[in-house]
Motif scaffolding. Structure first.
Motif, PDB file in Angstrom:
ATOM      1  N   GLY A 130     -41.305  47.877  14.991  1.00 45.16           N
ATOM      2  CA  GLY A 130     -41.150  46.469  14.842  1.00 45.16           C
ATOM      3  C   GLY A 130     -41.749  45.611  15.826  1.00 45.16           C
ATOM      4  N   VAL A 131     -41.098  44.687  16.516  1.00 42.97           N
ATOM      5  CA  VAL A 131     -41.567  43.820  17.572  1.00 42.97           C
ATOM      6  C   VAL A 131     -41.752  44.427  19.036  1.00 42.97           C
ATOM      7  N   SER A 132     -40.830  45.544  19.031  1.00 45.91           N
ATOM      8  CA  SER A 132     -40.884  46.596  20.370  1.00 45.91           C
ATOM      9  C   SER A 132     -42.262  47.259  20.415  1.00 45.91           C
ATOM     10  N   ALA A 133     -42.710  47.547  19.277  1.00 48.04           N
ATOM     11  CA  ALA A 133     -44.068  48.048  19.053  1.00 48.04           C
ATOM     12  C   ALA A 133     -45.244  47.324  19.468  1.00 48.04           C
ATOM     13  N   LEU A 134     -44.926  46.140  18.695  1.00 43.59           N
ATOM     14  CA  LEU A 134     -46.119  45.198  19.012  1.00 43.59           C
ATOM     15  C   LEU A 134     -46.211  44.669  20.553  1.00 43.59           C
ATOM     16  N   CYS A 135     -45.168  44.510  21.264  1.00 46.50           N
ATOM     17  CA  CYS A 135     -45.017  44.244  22.683  1.00 46.50           C
ATOM     18  C   CYS A 135     -45.641  45.228  23.314  1.00 46.50           C
ATOM     19  N   THR A 136     -45.199  46.714  22.996  1.00 40.64           N
ATOM     20  CA  THR A 136     -46.175  47.730  23.612  1.00 40.64           C
ATOM     21  C   THR A 136     -47.607  47.917  23.433  1.00 40.64           C
TER      22      THR A 136
END
Length: 176
Positions: free
Chosen positions: A3-9
């Motif tokens: 999710g968002v965590s992956a996109l931020c990464t």
């Protein structure tokens, strides 16, 4: 990681690889951002322009990352969890009552002319005909040269400033 965590990464992985060429040298973003605070107006403008042009070159993937994060955030907080607006979510996450944030926003709005006076004074101190975004972080040197202060002097200055605002505030800051 999803999710968002992956996109931020993905965002951090992509942007951390950005390199900038300035005066024949390859710079990281951190090194380039130091130039934004240069006494030289031309160097500040060049540094900003390099930074912004690189992001512009990647606007499609960066825009898609941002769009996806915003949609996910909106669906979770406003749709699924039922918050009224983004401000309500931030206030809760920061453990700040909405009334306190609203009061802060009113004070900022009321004191908007103070910011304008600050920028006008900075424009005058820098001897500029026009104040631009490139001048926001321009240093104002005392007597035409930079002034260096020690860490202890800086701490003292901050504590004195806090003390003029509130003795309790100064005492709390001194304890840190």
């Amino acid at each position: 990681v999803t999710g968002v965590s992956a996109l931020c990464t993905v965002y951090e992985t992509l942007t951390s690889q950005f390199r900038y060429r300035l005066d024949g040298k390859e710079l990281t973003q951190e090194e380039l951002l130091r130039k934004v605070r240069s006494p030289s107006s031309a160097l500040r403008k060049e540094a900003y322009s390099l930074l912004l042009s690189t992001y512009k070159n990647f606007r499609d993937p960066l825009g898609e990352i941002y769009r996806s994060i915003v949609i996910d955030w909106r669906e979770e907080h406003l749709g699924l969890r039922g918050y009224k607006n983004a401000l309500e979510v931030r206030n809760l996450a920061n453990d700040i009552p909405a009334a306190a944030v609203e009061a802060l926003l009113r004070v900022c709005q009321k004191n908007y002319p103070l910011f304008q006076r600050h920028f006008a004074a900075k424009k005058k101190a820098l001897h500029l005909k026009k104040f631009t975004r490139f001048d926001l972080y321009a240093p104002i040197a005392a007597g035409g040269r930079e002034k260096t202060i020690s860490y202890a002097q800086a701490v003292n200055f901050v504590l004195e400033t806090f003390g003029s605002f509130s003795a309790e505030f100064r005492e709390a800051a001194s304890a840190i």
